[in-house]
Write a protein that holds these residues in place. Sequence first.
Motif, short mmCIF file in Angstrom:
data_model
loop_
_atom_site.label_atom_id
_atom_site.label_comp_id
_atom_site.label_asym_id
_atom_site.label_seq_id
_atom_site.Cartn_x
_atom_site.Cartn_y
_atom_site.Cartn_z
N ARG A 1 0.51 3.85 -4.41
CA ARG A 1 1.15 3.75 -2.77
C ARG A 1 0.18 3.52 -1.57
O ARG A 1 -1.19 4.68 -1.95
CB ARG A 1 1.77 4.62 -2.38
CG ARG A 1 2.78 4.87 -3.43
CD ARG A 1 3.85 5.98 -2.14
NE ARG A 1 4.57 6.04 -2.08
CZ ARG A 1 5.46 5.40 -1.82
NH1 ARG A 1 5.73 4.38 -2.09
NH2 ARG A 1 5.23 5.18 -0.16
N GLU A 2 0.65 3.01 -0.77
CA GLU A 2 -1.27 2.84 0.53
C GLU A 2 -0.28 4.04 0.91
O GLU A 2 -1.72 4.35 2.07
CB GLU A 2 -0.44 1.53 1.50
CG GLU A 2 -1.01 1.28 3.02
CD GLU A 2 -0.53 -0.05 3.01
OE1 GLU A 2 -1.08 -0.05 4.61
OE2 GLU A 2 -0.03 -0.95 2.74
N ASP A 3 0.36 4.91 1.24
CA ASP A 3 0.64 6.02 1.84
C ASP A 3 -0.02 7.03 1.40
O ASP A 3 -0.24 8.54 1.32
CB ASP A 3 1.50 6.68 2.44
CG ASP A 3 2.61 6.60 1.12
OD1 ASP A 3 2.40 6.45 0.39
OD2 ASP A 3 4.22 6.81 1.96
#
Length: 142
Positions: free
Chosen positions: A122-124
């Motif tokens: 995930r990017e976050d």
Amino acid sequence: MGEGIGLNTNNPAGFWIRFGALLLDALIVGVPLVIISLILTGGSGDEIYTNIISFLYTLLLPIFWNGYTIGKRICGIRIVKVSDGLPPSLGTMLLRNVVAGLIYGFTLGIAAIVSATMVGAREDKRSLHDFIAGTEVVHERL
């Protein structure tokens, strides 16, 4: 409100740095606890005290130490609430550790694998227990 909303959200800590912090916590805190437990119990295999102290360490230290554990501090990362960027509260840490731990146990570890994959993909960089508790692990600001 010293931290402010969203100040840390653009600098999430990824899988390897979080894994490194976990290993450091295990070495610095876990190994001495096991040795002390072996000495106190005479090697009877009773790990209740070690488990209680480990649980309290992961639950309470981030509350009282601005989102850090010893391993996270060494690695320069910390737990913050997504909503305001502040360190976690007792309720937040109970959700993060107890509720997520129950889910990981009930799924026989499958949710833990999914969680680790989430941090890596995930990017976050938020894991399942981050979503449950409304937290994220971020690099400390320089």
